[in-house]
Scaffold this motif. Structure first.
Motif, PDB file in Angstrom:
ATOM      1  N   TRP A 437       0.823  -1.207   0.000  1.00  0.00           N
ATOM      2  CA  TRP A 437       0.000   0.000   0.000  1.00  0.00           C
ATOM      3  C   TRP A 437       0.864   1.267   0.000  1.00  0.00           C
ATOM      4  O   TRP A 437       0.452   2.281  -0.547  1.00  0.00           O
ATOM      5  CB  TRP A 437      -0.968   0.005   1.178  1.00  0.00           C
ATOM      6  CG  TRP A 437      -0.424  -0.577   2.449  1.00  0.00           C
ATOM      7  CD1 TRP A 437       0.383   0.020   3.354  1.00  0.00           C
ATOM      8  CD2 TRP A 437      -0.653  -1.911   2.931  1.00  0.00           C
ATOM      9  NE1 TRP A 437       0.681  -0.839   4.388  1.00  0.00           N
ATOM     10  CE2 TRP A 437       0.053  -2.030   4.160  1.00  0.00           C
ATOM     11  CE3 TRP A 437      -1.384  -2.998   2.467  1.00  0.00           C
ATOM     12  CZ2 TRP A 437       0.049  -3.204   4.908  1.00  0.00           C
ATOM     13  CZ3 TRP A 437      -1.386  -4.155   3.216  1.00  0.00           C
ATOM     14  CH2 TRP A 437      -0.687  -4.259   4.417  1.00  0.00           C
ATOM     15  N   ASP A 438       2.061   1.191   0.575  1.00  0.00           N
ATOM     16  CA  ASP A 438       2.968   2.342   0.503  1.00  0.00           C
ATOM     17  C   ASP A 438       3.413   2.585  -0.932  1.00  0.00           C
ATOM     18  O   ASP A 438       3.493   3.721  -1.393  1.00  0.00           O
ATOM     19  CB  ASP A 438       4.191   2.105   1.399  1.00  0.00           C
ATOM     20  CG  ASP A 438       3.821   1.948   2.860  1.00  0.00           C
ATOM     21  OD1 ASP A 438       3.133   2.844   3.390  1.00  0.00           O
ATOM     22  OD2 ASP A 438       4.205   0.943   3.467  1.00  0.00           O
ATOM     23  N   CYS A 440       1.708   1.617  -3.614  1.00  0.00           N
ATOM     24  CA  CYS A 440       0.529   2.076  -4.352  1.00  0.00           C
ATOM     25  C   CYS A 440       0.345   3.574  -4.185  1.00  0.00           C
ATOM     26  O   CYS A 440       0.122   4.298  -5.165  1.00  0.00           O
ATOM     27  CB  CYS A 440      -0.723   1.334  -3.872  1.00  0.00           C
ATOM     28  SG  CYS A 440      -0.865  -0.369  -4.424  1.00  0.00           S
ATOM     29  N   ARG A 441       0.419   4.032  -2.956  1.00  0.00           N
ATOM     30  CA  ARG A 441       0.251   5.470  -2.685  1.00  0.00           C
ATOM     31  C   ARG A 441       1.313   6.280  -3.400  1.00  0.00           C
ATOM     32  O   ARG A 441       1.036   7.325  -3.988  1.00  0.00           O
ATOM     33  CB  ARG A 441       0.311   5.713  -1.172  1.00  0.00           C
ATOM     34  CG  ARG A 441       0.051   7.164  -0.775  1.00  0.00           C
ATOM     35  CD  ARG A 441      -0.066   7.334   0.720  1.00  0.00           C
ATOM     36  NE  ARG A 441       1.146   6.936   1.426  1.00  0.00           N
ATOM     37  CZ  ARG A 441       1.329   7.095   2.726  1.00  0.00           C
ATOM     38  NH1 ARG A 441       0.354   7.607   3.471  1.00  0.00           N
ATOM     39  NH2 ARG A 441       2.447   6.713   3.300  1.00  0.00           N
ATOM     40  N   GLU A 442       2.541   5.760  -3.378  1.00  0.00           N
ATOM     41  CA  GLU A 442       3.654   6.444  -4.038  1.00  0.00           C
ATOM     42  C   GLU A 442       3.432   6.539  -5.551  1.00  0.00           C
ATOM     43  O   GLU A 442       3.775   7.537  -6.188  1.00  0.00           O
ATOM     44  CB  GLU A 442       4.944   5.674  -3.742  1.00  0.00           C
ATOM     45  CG  GLU A 442       6.207   6.291  -4.264  1.00  0.00           C
ATOM     46  CD  GLU A 442       7.411   5.416  -3.926  1.00  0.00           C
ATOM     47  OE1 GLU A 442       7.680   4.469  -4.690  1.00  0.00           O
ATOM     48  OE2 GLU A 442       8.057   5.656  -2.888  1.00  0.00           O
ATOM     49  N   SER A 446      -4.887   3.572  -6.673  1.00  0.00           N
ATOM     50  CA  SER A 446      -5.882   3.453  -5.606  1.00  0.00           C
ATOM     51  C   SER A 446      -5.859   2.042  -5.029  1.00  0.00           C
ATOM     52  O   SER A 446      -5.608   1.065  -5.737  1.00  0.00           O
ATOM     53  CB  SER A 446      -7.277   3.793  -6.139  1.00  0.00           C
ATOM     54  OG  SER A 446      -7.600   2.975  -7.247  1.00  0.00           O
ATOM     55  N   TYR A 447      -6.145   1.912  -3.723  1.00  0.00           N
ATOM     56  CA  TYR A 447      -6.021   0.622  -3.046  1.00  0.00           C
ATOM     57  C   TYR A 447      -6.991   0.516  -1.886  1.00  0.00           C
ATOM     58  O   TYR A 447      -7.486   1.516  -1.369  1.00  0.00           O
ATOM     59  CB  TYR A 447      -4.583   0.418  -2.556  1.00  0.00           C
ATOM     60  CG  TYR A 447      -4.078   1.495  -1.604  1.00  0.00           C
ATOM     61  CD1 TYR A 447      -4.145   1.319  -0.218  1.00  0.00           C
ATOM     62  CD2 TYR A 447      -3.539   2.684  -2.079  1.00  0.00           C
ATOM     63  CE1 TYR A 447      -3.691   2.301   0.654  1.00  0.00           C
ATOM     64  CE2 TYR A 447      -3.083   3.674  -1.217  1.00  0.00           C
ATOM     65  CZ  TYR A 447      -3.160   3.476   0.143  1.00  0.00           C
ATOM     66  OH  TYR A 447      -2.710   4.455   1.011  1.00  0.00           O
ATOM     67  N   ALA A 470      -0.825   4.085   6.333  1.00  0.00           N
ATOM     68  CA  ALA A 470      -1.196   4.239   4.924  1.00  0.00           C
ATOM     69  C   ALA A 470      -2.531   3.584   4.602  1.00  0.00           C
ATOM     70  O   ALA A 470      -3.122   3.855   3.551  1.00  0.00           O
ATOM     71  CB  ALA A 470      -0.104   3.670   4.026  1.00  0.00           C
ATOM     72  N   HIS A 474      -8.427   3.567   3.682  1.00  0.00           N
ATOM     73  CA  HIS A 474      -8.264   2.670   2.538  1.00  0.00           C
ATOM     74  C   HIS A 474      -8.566   1.224   2.936  1.00  0.00           C
ATOM     75  O   HIS A 474      -7.910   0.304   2.468  1.00  0.00           O
ATOM     76  CB  HIS A 474      -6.842   2.777   1.976  1.00  0.00           C
ATOM     77  CG  HIS A 474      -6.512   4.114   1.403  1.00  0.00           C
ATOM     78  ND1 HIS A 474      -6.761   4.454   0.095  1.00  0.00           N
ATOM     79  CD2 HIS A 474      -5.961   5.209   1.985  1.00  0.00           C
ATOM     80  CE1 HIS A 474      -6.370   5.701  -0.123  1.00  0.00           C
ATOM     81  NE2 HIS A 474      -5.883   6.175   1.011  1.00  0.00           N
TER      82      HIS A 474
END
Length: 513
Positions: A437-438, A440-442, A446-447, A470, A474
């Motif tokens: 998820w880190d 994905c955010r970077e 979307s997650y 994070a 979400h």
């Protein structure tokens, strides 16, 4: 012991030090030295004697303190407190007896303990997860293995400032994951040995010129080397491989069908057996051959490209990072604690063993339907043994040295129940590269998480809580996290409800776990 006639070993969660007399290769006259009060959690980790052999210094990994044990009166220990969540790993006294260096596993630093006042005079910064320590013969340089990085920090023992950062990875630009967790200097201080636990090798460096260390190559080791030592008497190199040589199948492991109440003879955590590598100091020619083997044994490449042949033209998986793909959404389904064969061994299309199949298609119709419609993954392997490191590998492609070295203490059911070390339970367990998820955010992807790294808030009717920052905002708070009394059918119903909402909205998260 400095005399070579006594040996000390940690009793871990049993809160004792085991002392033995050592002579002619035999241990005798065993006694236990207590390092904690009844009910206290201290967990002795690294130990060292003072030069005179009168005091044993013990790092209390979970006690966040150092115990000073007078060996002639071990019932009169003294304590030096350290910062909360520091998790002291190793101790190293100066030969003059004035200071004690303590690596702070959880603080990215080395504490300098004044042995007169038992106060911390300073904390010197290092890379993440400092573990073992070594002093140069002149006492001017302190070498610190930093396991949640690829480096050994070299510090000036006068100022505490960094003199150098030595990269022990196979390639200079490799991402964190080598786990350098142990080191040893030759008596002349010219050669440094570094055990890279997750690379299964030992890096050798010429450190004779301060600030200008040079790689000499790599020694292939066994599985997860946790300690390396240069033997000054026989001039040989000793490597302790924490997990031995290879993994093992466990057909006589937990089986809910044949005999669910039977004693488990092949529990996966009990199959690991350490090994010891003993290596003669290599000549330049032998070192070149060893180094070639170390590189050949790793799938890692200098450019971090996948270690596979280019896929066929219409393969939806991109051959290189950044290439286009028709895949726009990924749903990552975790089926915990099961091997391929236990679930899919009955599928004739796969490279499986039918006799190991515990949950064939009549038991797992949904998993089999997914495998048949999408992909089988019959030769997909993971580096974990149990849930604790398994969730870390599943979500981060890595488990830190903290998780790897802690789960056996938790799982073996010893005298004291330590806290489960994974899935957001400890900040020290966080891998340097973060989680999916880190990333994905970077990347602006979307997650959403359903149950993974989500904590129960106290009952089925209560919304869950994210244990990773994070994931806040979400995750589905009403999807039940880990709970063996809650049926998966209910989880599926909840996910189907969410899916209908996505259909109505016309969009859904790109990555779902």
């Amino acid at each position: 012991h400095p005399s070579g006639k006594r040996l000390f070993a940690s009793g871990a969660e049993y809160e004792v030090i085991h002392e033995f007399k050592f002579a002619d290769g035999f241990l005798s006259e065993h006694r236990e030295l207590s390092v904690a009060e009844p009910g206290e959690t201290f967990v002795p980790a690294g130990m060292a004697c003072d030069a005179a052999g009168k005091t044993l210094y013990v790092a209390g990994g979970w006690g966040h303190a150092v115990c000073l044990l007078p060996l002639d009166e071990p019932n009169k220990p003294r304590r030096a407190a350290l910062a909360e969540d520091s998790y002291p790993y190793a101790v190293l006294p100066e030969p003059n007896g004035k200071r004690l260096f303590v690596s702070l596993w959880g603080k990215s630093g080395v504490a300098v303990l004044n042995l007169q006042t038992l106060k911390v005079d300073a904390i010197w910064a290092t890379e993440a997860h400092p573990t073992e320590l070594a002093l140069s013969p002149d006492g001017k340089r302190l070498f610190v293995a930093c396991a949640n990085s690829n480096t050994v920090s070299v510090l000036d023992t006068t100022s505490g400032l960094a003199l150098e950062s030595i990269s022990s990875s196979l390639y200079p630009k490799a991402p964190s994951g080598s786990a350098p967790n142990s080191l040893s200097l030759t008596p002349d201080g010219k050669v440094l040995l570094i055990a890279n636990a997750d690379n299964n090798n030992v890096a050798m460096f010429n450190v004779s010129e301060p600030g200008r260390s040079r790689s000499m190559g790599f020694l292939p080791a066994g599985w997860y080397p946790t300690s390396v030592r240069y033997g000054p008497l026989d001039k040989r190199i000793y490597i302790a491989n924490g997990k031995g040589l290879i993994s093992h199948a466990n057909p006589n492991g937990p089986d809910p069908i044949k005999n669910p109440s039977a004693n488990i003879r092949q529990y996966i955590g009990g199959l690991l057996r350490g090994t010891l590598s003993v290596i003669d100091p290599p000549s330049p020619e032998t070192m070149a051959r060893y180094t070639e083997t170390a590189y050949r044994s790793s799938p890692l490449k200098a450019d971090q490209a996948p270690a596979i042949e280019p896929p066929e033209k219409d393969n939806p998986i991109p051959a290189r990072l950044g290439d286009s793909s028709p895949i726009k959404h990924c749903i990552y389904v975790i089926k915990e604690n099961r091997t391929y064969d236990q679930v899919f061994g009955d599928l004739p299309e796969g490279n499986g063993a039918p006799h190991l199949c515990l949950f064939p298609e009549r038991v797992t119709p949904n998993q089999h339907a997914l495998a048949k419609e999408f992909v089988l993954l019959d030769n997909f392997y993971v580096e974990s043994e149990v849930s604790a490191d398994g969730h870390e590998w599943t979500m981060a492609a890595y488990a830190t040295d903290f998780v790897e070295k802690t789960w056996p203490l938790v799982y073996r059911g010893g005298k004291k129940k330590l806290q489960y070390p994974s899935e957001g339970a400890f900040e020290i367990a966080l891998p340097a590269g973060g989680y999916l998820w880190d990333r994905c955010r970077e990347a602006g992807v979307s997650y959403r998480s359903y149950g993974e790294f989500i904590k129960d808030s106290g009952g089925v009717a209560q919304p869950g809580k994210a244990v990773a920052k994070a994931l806040e905002g979400h995750f589905d708070p009403h999807f039940r996290p880990w709970d063996l009394d809650y049926p998966d059918v209910k989880r599926a119903e909840r996910f189907a409800e969410e899916l209908r909402g996505f259909e109505q909205a016309g969009e859904m998260p790109q990555f779902i776990v």
